[in-house]
Design an enzyme around this catalytic site. Sequence first.
Site: not given
Length: 293
Positions: A109, A111, A113
């Site tokens: 993953e 990311d 955010e």
Amino acid sequence: MTCLFKRFCNNIVCTLFLICVVTVSVANAKPAAFLQDFQITWSDSHITQFDGGRAIRLLLDQNSGCGFSSRNKYLFGRVSMKIKLIPGDSAGTVTAFYMNSDTDQIRDELDFEFLGNRSGQPYSVQTNVYAYGKGDREQRINLWFDPAADFHTYSILWNHQHVVFYVDEVPIRVYKNNEAKGIPFPKMQPMGVYSTLWEADDWATRGGLEKIDWNKAPFYAYYKDFDIEGCIIPGSTTCTSNPSNWWEGVTYQHLDPAAARLYRWVRMNHMVYDYCTDRRRNPVIPPECMAGI
Ligand SMILES: *[C@@H]1O[C@H](CO)[C@@H](O)[C@H](O)[C@H]1NC(C)=O
């Protein structure tokens, strides 16, 4: 090419041809429509398309957040989009933009955010990298502009050498392929592209101290200029090892000196958290954090 044509084109046929060439390249330059590459995965009613489907608006209210994902999965490439985040009091909200292999125990993953904040307080951008199921590699920066005032480009470049997170043209995070040193690097599993807008006021803003203010709802984030280039999996079996993929090119294998300077500038002036230096959490320095790696 234009110069060449100027030299050789002096008649009406050439002029028409030129007009054609210009029109075609403008048509190609148009950004993809949202539904071409993406589908809504969470709460249809909270995602509105506009500008002929080339831009969307995500909504968060007390009933629901929402989200979307790419129709395909990719192995290496670059994904980018322009996002304009929730203005004003966005404390307790999280807008995420990430890639994920959807393989629970061994997930990869990457990311982005965006953690909201009270009016006038800076948004934080948290990045994280999971490789073969192991994450806990959070870093945070505060942005040097107001990401809710205008659209900015957020992109993830992923090739055999490294993963680079960019804000506009500025690299804010680099995760190098150090497999030779026994450090896991995501390279076997294709990943989809995802985005969600949701409430996470138990942790997002000042570690959960600042709660979401529903009186300020609904909250809106805007997206446009969707762009994914990469090897679609399942797809051509040779794509991922094709050295002529532009994202594997020499100029994408390392930060050039100008990009490296920008990266240092971000780390020195805008970094607010780095798991690498969090001795309470990591009494032993994670191997990928060691200097020189
Ligand atoms: C929110 O603002 C506070 C105060 O300026 C700051 O400490 C924090 O890093 C900001 N971001 C988040 C996500 O809490």
